[in-house]
Design a protein around this motif. Sequence first.
Motif, PDB file in Angstrom:
ATOM      1  N   MET A  92      57.986 112.855 -45.682  1.00  0.00           N
ATOM      2  CA  MET A  92      58.051 112.712 -47.134  1.00  0.00           C
ATOM      3  C   MET A  92      56.709 112.218 -47.661  1.00  0.00           C
ATOM      4  O   MET A  92      56.185 111.223 -47.193  1.00  0.00           O
ATOM      5  CB  MET A  92      59.169 111.727 -47.504  1.00  0.00           C
ATOM      6  N   ASN A  93      56.151 112.902 -48.659  1.00  0.00           N
ATOM      7  CA  ASN A  93      54.859 112.505 -49.205  1.00  0.00           C
ATOM      8  C   ASN A  93      54.987 111.254 -50.051  1.00  0.00           C
ATOM      9  O   ASN A  93      55.924 111.091 -50.824  1.00  0.00           O
ATOM     10  CB  ASN A  93      54.273 113.631 -50.058  1.00  0.00           C
ATOM     11  N   ARG A  94      54.001 110.376 -49.901  1.00  0.00           N
ATOM     12  CA  ARG A  94      53.955 109.161 -50.697  1.00  0.00           C
ATOM     13  C   ARG A  94      52.848 109.288 -51.727  1.00  0.00           C
ATOM     14  O   ARG A  94      51.781 109.806 -51.438  1.00  0.00           O
ATOM     15  CB  ARG A  94      53.697 107.934 -49.820  1.00  0.00           C
ATOM     16  N   LYS A  95      53.078 108.772 -52.926  1.00  0.00           N
ATOM     17  CA  LYS A  95      52.043 108.764 -53.937  1.00  0.00           C
ATOM     18  C   LYS A  95      51.002 107.725 -53.577  1.00  0.00           C
ATOM     19  O   LYS A  95      51.314 106.569 -53.352  1.00  0.00           O
ATOM     20  CB  LYS A  95      52.654 108.452 -55.306  1.00  0.00           C
ATOM     21  N   LYS A  96      49.750 108.140 -53.532  1.00  0.00           N
ATOM     22  CA  LYS A  96      48.675 107.226 -53.186  1.00  0.00           C
ATOM     23  C   LYS A  96      48.327 106.358 -54.390  1.00  0.00           C
ATOM     24  O   LYS A  96      48.208 106.852 -55.506  1.00  0.00           O
ATOM     25  CB  LYS A  96      47.433 108.006 -52.735  1.00  0.00           C
ATOM     26  N   PRO A  97      48.133 105.071 -54.181  1.00  0.00           N
ATOM     27  CA  PRO A  97      47.800 104.201 -55.315  1.00  0.00           C
ATOM     28  C   PRO A  97      46.385 104.449 -55.825  1.00  0.00           C
ATOM     29  O   PRO A  97      45.492 104.846 -55.081  1.00  0.00           O
ATOM     30  CB  PRO A  97      47.925 102.792 -54.717  1.00  0.00           C
ATOM     31  N   ARG A  98      46.205 104.196 -57.111  1.00  0.00           N
ATOM     32  CA  ARG A  98      44.871 104.222 -57.681  1.00  0.00           C
ATOM     33  C   ARG A  98      44.160 102.916 -57.307  1.00  0.00           C
ATOM     34  O   ARG A  98      44.789 101.867 -57.149  1.00  0.00           O
ATOM     35  CB  ARG A  98      44.943 104.376 -59.194  1.00  0.00           C
ATOM     36  N   VAL A  99      42.833 103.003 -57.193  1.00  0.00           N
ATOM     37  CA  VAL A  99      42.027 101.848 -56.796  1.00  0.00           C
ATOM     38  C   VAL A  99      41.133 101.448 -57.969  1.00  0.00           C
ATOM     39  O   VAL A  99      40.373 102.279 -58.482  1.00  0.00           O
ATOM     40  CB  VAL A  99      41.164 102.172 -55.563  1.00  0.00           C
ATOM     41  N   VAL A 100      41.225 100.205 -58.378  1.00  0.00           N
ATOM     42  CA  VAL A 100      40.459  99.738 -59.532  1.00  0.00           C
ATOM     43  C   VAL A 100      39.565  98.568 -59.137  1.00  0.00           C
ATOM     44  O   VAL A 100      39.792  97.893 -58.133  1.00  0.00           O
ATOM     45  CB  VAL A 100      41.387  99.338 -60.696  1.00  0.00           C
ATOM     46  N   VAL A 101      38.542  98.341 -59.957  1.00  0.00           N
ATOM     47  CA  VAL A 101      37.602  97.240 -59.755  1.00  0.00           C
ATOM     48  C   VAL A 101      37.982  96.110 -60.701  1.00  0.00           C
ATOM     49  O   VAL A 101      37.965  96.295 -61.919  1.00  0.00           O
ATOM     50  CB  VAL A 101      36.153  97.685 -60.024  1.00  0.00           C
ATOM     51  N   THR A 102      38.302  94.938 -60.136  1.00  0.00           N
ATOM     52  CA  THR A 102      38.755  93.825 -60.971  1.00  0.00           C
ATOM     53  C   THR A 102      37.840  92.603 -60.891  1.00  0.00           C
ATOM     54  O   THR A 102      38.078  91.625 -61.602  1.00  0.00           O
ATOM     55  CB  THR A 102      40.180  93.398 -60.576  1.00  0.00           C
ATOM     56  N   GLY A 103      36.835  92.638 -60.034  1.00  0.00           N
ATOM     57  CA  GLY A 103      35.924  91.503 -59.925  1.00  0.00           C
ATOM     58  C   GLY A 103      34.554  91.951 -59.479  1.00  0.00           C
ATOM     59  O   GLY A 103      34.425  92.914 -58.706  1.00  0.00           O
ATOM     60  N   LEU A 104      33.509  91.280 -59.942  1.00  0.00           N
ATOM     61  CA  LEU A 104      32.131  91.622 -59.610  1.00  0.00           C
ATOM     62  C   LEU A 104      31.339  90.352 -59.312  1.00  0.00           C
ATOM     63  O   LEU A 104      31.476  89.350 -60.022  1.00  0.00           O
ATOM     64  CB  LEU A 104      31.464  92.362 -60.778  1.00  0.00           C
ATOM     65  N   GLY A 105      30.518  90.414 -58.277  1.00  0.00           N
ATOM     66  CA  GLY A 105      29.643  89.292 -57.953  1.00  0.00           C
ATOM     67  C   GLY A 105      28.330  89.804 -57.390  1.00  0.00           C
ATOM     68  O   GLY A 105      28.322  90.715 -56.565  1.00  0.00           O
ATOM     69  N   ALA A 106      27.229  89.238 -57.833  1.00  0.00           N
ATOM     70  CA  ALA A 106      25.926  89.713 -57.359  1.00  0.00           C
ATOM     71  C   ALA A 106      24.889  88.608 -57.429  1.00  0.00           C
ATOM     72  O   ALA A 106      24.947  87.734 -58.301  1.00  0.00           O
ATOM     73  CB  ALA A 106      25.455  90.905 -58.194  1.00  0.00           C
ATOM     74  N   ILE A 107      23.955  88.639 -56.523  1.00  0.00           N
ATOM     75  CA  ILE A 107      22.758  87.810 -56.581  1.00  0.00           C
ATOM     76  C   ILE A 107      21.585  88.677 -56.164  1.00  0.00           C
ATOM     77  O   ILE A 107      21.610  89.303 -55.091  1.00  0.00           O
ATOM     78  CB  ILE A 107      22.884  86.541 -55.712  1.00  0.00           C
ATOM     79  N   THR A 108      20.571  88.769 -57.026  1.00  0.00           N
ATOM     80  CA  THR A 108      19.403  89.610 -56.777  1.00  0.00           C
ATOM     81  C   THR A 108      18.168  88.912 -57.334  1.00  0.00           C
ATOM     82  O   THR A 108      18.254  87.814 -57.900  1.00  0.00           O
ATOM     83  CB  THR A 108      19.543  90.982 -57.479  1.00  0.00           C
ATOM     84  N   ALA A 109      17.045  89.572 -57.215  1.00  0.00           N
ATOM     85  CA  ALA A 109      15.794  89.007 -57.731  1.00  0.00           C
ATOM     86  C   ALA A 109      15.799  88.870 -59.243  1.00  0.00           C
ATOM     87  O   ALA A 109      15.000  88.108 -59.800  1.00  0.00           O
ATOM     88  CB  ALA A 109      14.616  89.870 -57.295  1.00  0.00           C
ATOM     89  N   ILE A 110      16.658  89.600 -59.941  1.00  0.00           N
ATOM     90  CA  ILE A 110      16.673  89.546 -61.411  1.00  0.00           C
ATOM     91  C   ILE A 110      17.948  88.918 -61.952  1.00  0.00           C
ATOM     92  O   ILE A 110      18.249  89.047 -63.134  1.00  0.00           O
ATOM     93  CB  ILE A 110      16.474  90.946 -62.027  1.00  0.00           C
ATOM     94  N   GLY A 111      18.687  88.231 -61.092  1.00  0.00           N
ATOM     95  CA  GLY A 111      19.873  87.588 -61.618  1.00  0.00           C
ATOM     96  C   GLY A 111      20.612  86.764 -60.586  1.00  0.00           C
ATOM     97  O   GLY A 111      20.863  87.220 -59.477  1.00  0.00           O
ATOM     98  N   GLU A 112      20.950  85.541 -60.972  1.00  0.00           N
ATOM     99  CA  GLU A 112      21.717  84.666 -60.091  1.00  0.00           C
ATOM    100  C   GLU A 112      23.187  85.051 -60.064  1.00  0.00           C
ATOM    101  O   GLU A 112      23.945  84.606 -59.216  1.00  0.00           O
ATOM    102  CB  GLU A 112      21.551  83.223 -60.565  1.00  0.00           C
ATOM    103  N   ASN A 113      23.579  85.899 -61.021  1.00  0.00           N
ATOM    104  CA  ASN A 113      24.963  86.354 -61.105  1.00  0.00           C
ATOM    105  C   ASN A 113      24.976  87.753 -61.719  1.00  0.00           C
ATOM    106  O   ASN A 113      23.931  88.322 -62.054  1.00  0.00           O
ATOM    107  CB  ASN A 113      25.811  85.378 -61.928  1.00  0.00           C
TER     108      ASN A 113
END
Length: 809
Positions: A1-22
């Motif tokens: 029996m085929n199952r419906k695959k869930p959608r994948v969403v982005v709910t959080g972001l975090g970054a540290i780079t030379a141009i930003g502490e966040n």
Amino acid sequence: MNRKKPRVVVTGLGAITAIGENTNELWDSVVSGIHGIHRVDSLNMDGYMTNIAGEVKFRLEDLDFLKERKTVDRAIEFALRAGLEALQSANLLGQLPKDTGCVMGTCLGGANSWEKWLNLRTKGDHAEPALWKQLRFNGIAETVSSEFGIFGPVVTISTACAAGGNAIGHAADLIRSGKASVVLAGGADALSILAVAGFHSLQSLSSEACKPYSGDRDGLSLGEGAGILVLENEEHARARQANIFAEVLEFGLSADGYHPTAPHPEGEGASRAIRKAIEKSGIQPEDIDYINGHGTGTPKNDSAETMAIKRALGENAAQQVKVSSTKSMIGHLLGAAGAVEGIVTVLSLFHNIIPPTANFTTPDPECDLDYTPNMALHQQQLDYAISNNFAFGGNNCSVVFRKYDPYSVALSTNLEKQSEERIVITGMAQIGAVGTDIDAFWNAVSASEDSPFSMFRDAEGMNTEVSAIQHYDSTSYIARKEARRMDKLSKLAVSVAMEALKNGQLEITSKNASHVGVILGTANGTMESLENFYIPVMNEGAVAANPAYFPNTVFNQAAGQVAMHTQALGVSSTVVDGHASFSSSVCMAYEHLRNGDADAILSIAADVLTPLLISGYKDSGWLENSGASKSLEHQLSKLTIGEGATAIIVETLTSALTRKVPIYAEIKGYGRTYDANQDGGINQSSRGIERAMEIALLESDVSANQIDAVFVAQSEIAHADFGERASVANLFYDANPYVSSCKHVMGEAQGAAAGFQMITAILSMENGRIPQLTEEATTQIIDANIERVLVNAVSLTGSNTSLLLCKYE
């Protein structure tokens, strides 16, 4: 029996780079076209062709959990900072579900810790165990997981500069397959002399801030940092009323099979990755509004990417799409590049803004797309965007994101029909302590004779009992001229791949090349080449940076060599999961095959021994007679370290039946968990290996009393082995499966360890005999009818995998 695959969403972001502490600082700087590529303070850049890079100059030590740690590698610090921000952004800090996973990409892992450790070791000094744990490539993902209470699948991907994008794609696959409801996905890398010297040796560095796609571009600028996205099952996110930034549609992987460092000049392999991502997403090329390009600033890469975009989208659609390079502002973040650039792509959709390519000066006729120079563009609506990442070794990755609309439908066309495809094993090969012959391997495993262990000298010249490769000559598989340019790891990987293809009667031609993939697992990777390249640099400086050695220092080079020699040009990835790396490669292959990404995949693992590697295991306390102070879990360690390579052909049943080849076994399912303490020690209270076995049984719809044998990880580290045997006893309390292992012959062959176990399990089912472990930890060979087995693997530092195999019916 085929199952419906869930959608994948982005709910959080975090970054540290030379141009930003966040993340907010990163985005504000990107939209303003501000670059952070300046003079480096943390490294001595004397003698190198540049002294600038995208260096993070923010204080890292202010976080409380960093203050409590003795040794924290700079790349791990970045990942912890980005992870904390991402979880706070998602409002999930301290509230993660039990099945949460973590997938991290890295190019050089704990390179700074490795440099410190190597300096100590070459002076004859012992190093504290914590330093060895920080330098491991999987140390980033595992430290993040330990810190934030993650107990689901923990995966490290090391496909060089494509690793961050690959991590996002694999994390989405884990959610769609039901393996996790939340996954932290991203990448981290730090500036190091290793990286600077390497790109210097290739004459790839620019003396000024890089100018991607410009006619006068002359090289790349290195950078450092981390980016982490919280990916989530859409239903889970909506149930808790989470803020959703974007949707992850699909991703495409491919191999060039062309050159160890240079991209295919016409972008052939990269175009297949872009095209695959679009096709899997169920959209058309003309739907793409924006591409966050790979855009390194080197002459060959930028022109090859231009060709790839045209080939993938078609000339008309390619001329309409907006393209820009975030590397022009943060530098090339190596394994973190795809993660941070993925964050920028998500925010572009969220804010309807096309970021600029900074430092752009003059057009190049070979880069004739709309590369959005110097100033951001505000759009009325952006719906679809792609993030491109291409890497040494010919690894290509493209990820498709969509603006989130709760009322839109999942567009992927192939997921439901593929979800029921059966996955089988049609070929196998091994190279180890008994040579290359499968019959000789089985005879040794099933003979109850003395082990073929030998003595190997460590960095101090002391003998250690090991399981070393015997009776193997790489020139039986590789021309001498080509072999001279390869290290032992790559030669092993190519050789065992060729043996598996021969065993499985799989001939790769121009017609099926893009449908056959390569996924390689390794625990310690290219240690030989790392030593050969870095030790002279450490002693003599920039003049000793040898371009012949540097390409082999990236862990994915071995998989790239397999693609070049076999022309398996489909899905390509490299996974690093300690001594569970082979099992991790099989799990990843399983997901790709179920998703319709390939017809067959070579799942390979390889690791080699060097004197310094032996010393590292002694520093960790995992080997007997170690000078290091041992914790309780290591006090009774009898681990016999080994080397070797294993490979299986993992294939869809449809493909195997079409080819009319013998089928060795079927993979019914797998379970992956994590259970480490913050110091990397195994947390027995979380029952990690037991949970992995339970998940494998549940996914396979097999009950505990139907299992005939369990091939235990049995690493000979007392604490880990006791916990695993207790878990087997608890899970199979009213059944009596055989408890088995082949490590009395093969030892603990690092990342290939579980590969030898799996081959032993297959041969046990075929031959009706099995090596059974007794209560006294000795091995006896008995006759038995074996039809269903679990094959367990542990990373030694908290990751657990259990694969369920059965006879094909």
